[in-house]
Design a protein around this motif. Structure first.
Motif: not given
Ligand code: ZN
Length: 400
Positions: A121-129, A147-158
């Protein structure tokens, strides 16, 4: 959340929901209050902290409407095999393909996956996404899909980036169900979808409708069952061959049909009539060394709404850059630059049903912007191999 004033913008490019079209404006300023765009004009009245854009281009942050970021490792070995001429079947026989990533994800801990997805997600953001759709689909059993969806949820919060989760238990038939795929469809419908809905951790439900993956009937069943559970349907359609998946997309009234390299004329007509958004993924065609790009002109002539996305995944497309996707669209699909930027911002936001909040630079919208190191829109595909992004502003916050 700081208040900002962007001064000395050389060219501002964005969709205008009032006139329903893209527009460019020269020499403007923008005031951002509480993370929201408060004013746009030649001279805005604000005492906010100033950022001098030095006469450069400003566009909305990109909305990437199709990615598969929840995996452990890249599959570069497979990529190398393909360069040496290995076929899809040979790669699968050597333990490659989606199933390889599935074994990884099933064995990975939630925290291992979390750190991988966070850095992606750092990389996406650095490219303007600034907004990204993220699919599960390398778990293929209830525990690992959750588990995968929980990871998305957690990353989204952080993470500062906005993530929108899609459940994609129907990404492939896992090896334990190879001989009875309908039993896997039963598992998705009877166990996975209720569990996903109960946890409230996905907005969309996606199916890989393709020969060797999920049939039209299986896809119809999975998407209809998801709709009953409150998940909005979208699908992977007509990628490798025409299987009338676009017609199914129209029949079910899904929000988007993605890929569509081998869609039939009847399929194009059907999605045009049903108002289904076509999400084109030229990065995958490019990455696979194919020349099989989606028939852009036919979609345009039929009046289909077109969005662009990366399809970032460990196998068929390891591309995270939306500027590069825009360049591919212009070079290989002959897309007009302005249309490509609209497809990568406003229309992709529409395909994720968030266009009231992001996808354009308008008063009242979330301040998600890219300040470029180039002056004009036409330079985006021209500097194809570069990422001339100076700063990204996410919800009014200057990222770098
Ligand atoms: Zn995909």
């Amino acid at each position: 959340m700081s208040d900002l004033q962007l001064t000395n913008i050389g060219q501002l490019v964005s969709y205008n929901s009032e006139t329903r079209g893209m527009e460019t404006r020269d020499n403007v300023e923008i005031a951002i209050n509480d993370g929201v765009i408060a004013e746009i004009g030649h001279r805005v009245n604000s005492t906010n902290k100033q950022i001098d854009c030095s006469g450069k281009l400003v566009t909305p942050g990109f909305v990437d409407a199709h990615t598969h970021p929840v995996f452990l490792n890249g599959r570069e070995n497979e990529f190398t095999m393909r360069l040496k001429g290995a076929t899809y079947e040979e790669i699968a026989a050597a333990g490659g393909g989606i199933i390889n990533s599935v074994d990884d994800v099933r064995h990975a801990s939630e925290s291992e996956l979390f750190s991988r997805v966070l850095s992606r997600m750092d990389r996406f953001l650095s490219m303007g996404t600034t907004t990204v759709e993220a699919k599960s689909g390398y778990g293929l059993n209830t525990e690992s899909e959750i588990k995968s969806l929980k990871v998305i949820d957690e990353v989204n919060k952080r993470h500062k980036i906005d993530m929108i989760a899609t459940f994609m238990g129907a990404h492939a038939i896992p090896h334990e169900f190879k001989d009875n795929p309908d039993d896997y469809v039963n598992l998705i419908c009877n166990e996975m979808l209720p569990a996903v809905a109960q946890q409230g951790i996905a907005k969309f439900n996606d199916v890989f409708c393709e020969n060797g993956y999920f049939t039209i009937d299986q896809t119809r069943r999975i998407l209809s069952e998801g709709t009953k559970k409150g998940l909005t349907p979208r699908l992977h359609a007509d990628e490798f061959e025409n299987s009338s998946a676009a017609e199914l997309a129209a029949e079910l009234g899904v929000i988007s049909a993605d890929h569509l390299m081998n869609v039939s004329d009847a399929g194009i007509e059907a999605i045009a009539e049903a108002g289904v958004i076509a999400i084109l993924l030229p990065g995958t065609t490019f990455f696979l060394g194919s020349s099989d790009y989606a028939p852009l002109k036919k979609f345009e002539d039929a009046g289909v709404d077109i969005a662009l996305a990366t399809d970032f995944n460990p196998g068929s497309c390891y591309i995270q850059s939306m500027p590069f996707i825009i360049a591919l669209s212009c070079i290989f699909m002959k897309m007009d630059v302005m249309s490509a930027v609209q497809a990568a911002t406003f229309t992709s936001a529409k395909s994720l049903q968030v266009e009231d909040k992001v996808g354009s630079i308008e008063i009242g919208k979330q301040a998600d912007l890219v300040i470029w190191d180039i002056e004009r829109l036409v330079q985006i595909p021209y500097i194809v191999s570069d990422h001339p992004i100076r700063s990204v502003i996410k919800s009014g916050e200057l990222i770098f």
